[in-house]
Design an enzyme around this catalytic site. Sequence first.
Site, PDB file in Angstrom:
ATOM      1  CB  SER A   1      49.887  46.673  34.118  1.00  0.00           C
ATOM      2  OG  SER A   1      50.527  47.903  34.424  1.00  0.00           O
TER       3      SER A   1
ATOM      4  CE  LYS B   1      51.646  43.822  35.525  1.00  0.00           C
ATOM      5  NZ  LYS B   1      52.340  43.895  36.761  1.00  0.00           N
TER       6      LYS B   1
ATOM      7  CG  HIS C   1      54.127  46.086  31.701  1.00  0.00           C
ATOM      8  ND1 HIS C   1      54.088  46.415  33.041  1.00  0.00           N
ATOM      9  CD2 HIS C   1      53.331  46.993  31.087  1.00  0.00           C
ATOM     10  CE1 HIS C   1      53.314  47.464  33.229  1.00  0.00           C
ATOM     11  NE2 HIS C   1      52.840  47.834  32.053  1.00  0.00           N
ATOM     12  CG  ASN C   2      55.814  44.862  36.371  1.00  0.00           C
ATOM     13  OD1 ASN C   2      54.898  45.103  35.587  1.00  0.00           O
ATOM     14  ND2 ASN C   2      55.594  44.533  37.625  1.00  0.00           N
TER      15      ASN C   2
ATOM     16  CD  GLU D   1      55.597  49.835  36.366  1.00  0.00           C
ATOM     17  OE1 GLU D   1      54.767  49.123  35.762  1.00  0.00           O
ATOM     18  OE2 GLU D   1      55.641  49.896  37.602  1.00  0.00           O
TER      19      GLU D   1
HETATM   20  P1  NBP Z   1      48.925  42.166  48.369  1.00  0.00           P
HETATM   21  O1  NBP Z   1      49.974  41.698  47.444  1.00  0.00           O
HETATM   22  O2  NBP Z   1      49.305  43.130  49.431  1.00  0.00           O
HETATM   23  O3  NBP Z   1      48.241  40.888  49.062  1.00  0.00           O
HETATM   24  C1  NBP Z   1      47.289  41.039  50.095  1.00  0.00           C
HETATM   25  C2  NBP Z   1      46.154  40.039  49.906  1.00  0.00           C
HETATM   26  O4  NBP Z   1      46.678  38.699  49.929  1.00  0.00           O
HETATM   27  C3  NBP Z   1      45.141  40.120  51.057  1.00  0.00           C
HETATM   28  O5  NBP Z   1      43.857  39.924  50.539  1.00  0.00           O
HETATM   29  C4  NBP Z   1      45.591  38.962  51.951  1.00  0.00           C
HETATM   30  O6  NBP Z   1      44.550  38.483  52.782  1.00  0.00           O
HETATM   31  C5  NBP Z   1      45.938  37.939  50.904  1.00  0.00           C
HETATM   32  N1  NBP Z   1      46.724  36.811  51.404  1.00  0.00           N
HETATM   33  C6  NBP Z   1      48.002  36.737  51.846  1.00  0.00           C
HETATM   34 BR1  NBP Z   1      49.109  38.180  52.055  1.00  0.00          BR
HETATM   35  N2  NBP Z   1      48.386  35.513  52.180  1.00  0.00           N
HETATM   36  C7  NBP Z   1      47.318  34.731  51.945  1.00  0.00           C
HETATM   37  C8  NBP Z   1      47.087  33.359  52.096  1.00  0.00           C
HETATM   38  N3  NBP Z   1      48.027  32.531  52.514  1.00  0.00           N
HETATM   39  N4  NBP Z   1      45.861  32.898  51.769  1.00  0.00           N
HETATM   40  C9  NBP Z   1      44.894  33.709  51.342  1.00  0.00           C
HETATM   41  N5  NBP Z   1      45.051  35.030  51.169  1.00  0.00           N
HETATM   42  C10 NBP Z   1      46.257  35.547  51.459  1.00  0.00           C
HETATM   43  O7  NBP Z   1      47.688  42.776  47.554  1.00  0.00           O
HETATM   44  P2  NBP Z   1      47.660  43.782  46.290  1.00  0.00           P
HETATM   45  O8  NBP Z   1      48.618  44.915  46.453  1.00  0.00           O
HETATM   46  O9  NBP Z   1      46.223  44.067  46.055  1.00  0.00           O
HETATM   47  O10 NBP Z   1      48.212  42.894  45.085  1.00  0.00           O
HETATM   48  C11 NBP Z   1      47.619  41.667  44.690  1.00  0.00           C
HETATM   49  C12 NBP Z   1      48.446  41.073  43.566  1.00  0.00           C
HETATM   50  O11 NBP Z   1      48.441  41.977  42.451  1.00  0.00           O
HETATM   51  C13 NBP Z   1      49.921  40.867  43.917  1.00  0.00           C
HETATM   52  O12 NBP Z   1      50.414  39.752  43.246  1.00  0.00           O
HETATM   53  C14 NBP Z   1      50.580  42.104  43.382  1.00  0.00           C
HETATM   54  O13 NBP Z   1      51.951  41.927  43.112  1.00  0.00           O
HETATM   55  C15 NBP Z   1      49.766  42.342  42.115  1.00  0.00           C
HETATM   56  N6  NBP Z   1      49.751  43.717  41.627  1.00  0.00           N
HETATM   57  C16 NBP Z   1      49.676  44.755  42.478  1.00  0.00           C
HETATM   58  C17 NBP Z   1      49.643  46.056  41.990  1.00  0.00           C
HETATM   59  C18 NBP Z   1      49.531  47.237  42.923  1.00  0.00           C
HETATM   60  O14 NBP Z   1      49.605  48.366  42.422  1.00  0.00           O
HETATM   61  N7  NBP Z   1      49.330  47.034  44.228  1.00  0.00           N
HETATM   62  C19 NBP Z   1      49.676  46.272  40.612  1.00  0.00           C
HETATM   63  C20 NBP Z   1      49.723  45.185  39.757  1.00  0.00           C
HETATM   64  C21 NBP Z   1      49.758  43.912  40.269  1.00  0.00           C
HETATM   65  P3  NBP Z   1      44.363  39.066  54.268  1.00  0.00           P
HETATM   66  O15 NBP Z   1      43.511  40.284  54.126  1.00  0.00           O
HETATM   67  O16 NBP Z   1      43.691  37.994  55.000  1.00  0.00           O
HETATM   68  O17 NBP Z   1      45.736  39.378  54.802  1.00  0.00           O
END
Ligand code: NBP
Length: 473
Positions: free
Chosen positions: A129, A183, A186-187, A190
């Site tokens: 988080s 987690k 936690h969400n 939030e």
């Molecule tokens: P996203 O949740 O938007 O995922 C995008 C990433 O997943 C890209 O690198 C994409 O690759 C890859 N991807 C996908 Br979509 N399908 C795929 C597949 N079949 N094989 C391989 N790679 C694949 O990214 P994020 O917002 O950075 O979040 C990542 C994780 O962290 C998620 O589970 C999210 O819920 C969690 N999270 C996010 C936050 C936040 O604030 N954003 C906070 C806490 C936790 P590509 O570039 O080739 O499309």
Amino acid sequence: MSNKSDFGLIGLAVMGQNLVLNVESRGFQVSVYNRTEATTEAFVAANPGKKLVGAKTLEEFVQSLARPRKIQIMVKAGAPVDQVIEQLIPLLDKDDIVIDGGNSLYTDTERRDAYLQAKGLRFIGAGVSGGEEGARKGPSIMPGGPLSTWEVMKPIFESIAAKVDGEPCVIHIGPGGAGHYVKMVHNGIEYGDMQLICEAYSLFKAAGFSTDEMAAVFNQWNDGELQSYLIQITAKALEQKDPETGQPIVDLILDKAGQKGTGQWTLVNAAENAVVISTINAAVEARVLSSQKKARVAASKVLQGPKIELSLDKKALVAKVHDALYASKVVSYTQGFDLIQTMGGKKEWKLDLGRIAAIWRGGCIIRARFLNRITDAYRTDPSLGNLMLDPFFKDLLNRTQQNWREVVALAVSNGIPVPAFSASLAYYDSYRTERLPANLLQAQRDFFGAHTYERVDKPAGEFFHTNWPEVIG
Ligand code: NBP
């Protein structure tokens, strides 16, 4: 650069990129891989001079890592995580460690944990988080999985996590899906915190406060007991002006909120465990209703409400809303910890609630001064049942309850929706009520379904049935 990297990360979106830079900044060499190769190339090119190894293929990525390999997956939760795991399996060696750092459903984590274990690999499901900034500077991390695997990951996790009073905001939460479960809650918490702040804002808006006046209130609250990241960013958001029009940006943002899975998952799990999380429930439902903008606009033309008349002076209103927010927040955390405790007991996760509250003090979105109080409460009494009964929280609720109900009454009489304030107050009042109307409910159940009931004047565990009159002629 060394021959082999200490850590590998797959998935270079917002979270992945920032986590990599965080790990690298602590002295580790990091290999990176992203499904779309151009993203990897651009990321490595944008960070010259750093100990980063960009891999074009998954094979190249795996080969670039020192053994046992430590590979964190940061891709979209759900099927993409399984797809990456399937691609990795044939490339890995015994005892390599795969970490899923996304927002995965804890039951998926339990399934993956068993699956990888059967293949001689080690798995950690870790909730992370803090959003983008937390990932870069120090998130709160909630890892679940075998203790022995945690011990291997501990140096990296502890060095990248946020620190509060010198303590890293990461602990081994428990086995299997425990980390992702915590987690998830936690969400949910939030969601509750955010909605409660929005309800305070809504009351101030109805009372005619300007956004700058509101920002000043939240800034002032951030210097006191309500000090928290969400209060802080609320003040900053209210201060922000739109460069195009010069107006406060919040006044121009459409009032339609989306929601991802974790809030709903928390509700479903609470229902399955018969735990009341009415504040979080109200927060999730508030988002759902907000998303029905078109229907609300139409209804606003036909359904009537009272004329808004907030007679309180601004200073008095601020003081009362402060108390309503604080007390509601206590209820929300009480419910969230009740859920964690209930599920932890059922799963025999042996969760340490005080330490869980402690790792939420830094890095994560719900970081707040008041979490120290929750840590203290569980450290003083690890068997504490309902958090509201802890001496600090009991006094706080007794002190604030009058203002709290005045705020809810004011909102109700003016037709201003405060679903989370009022749900929290209803929980408080229900929990402290010695005799609820469930006696009549039991009579109704026995009337139509012969469900039987216990009596106040007979020993517990003895069940009775009344021969009720027939009502269908
Ligand atoms: P996203 O949740 O938007 O995922 C995008 C990433 O997943 C890209 O690198 C994409 O690759 C890859 N991807 C996908 Br979509 N399908 C795929 C597949 N079949 N094989 C391989 N790679 C694949 O990214 P994020 O917002 O950075 O979040 C990542 C994780 O962290 C998620 O589970 C999210 O819920 C969690 N999270 C996010 C936050 C936040 O604030 N954003 C906070 C806490 C936790 P590509 O570039 O080739 O499309």
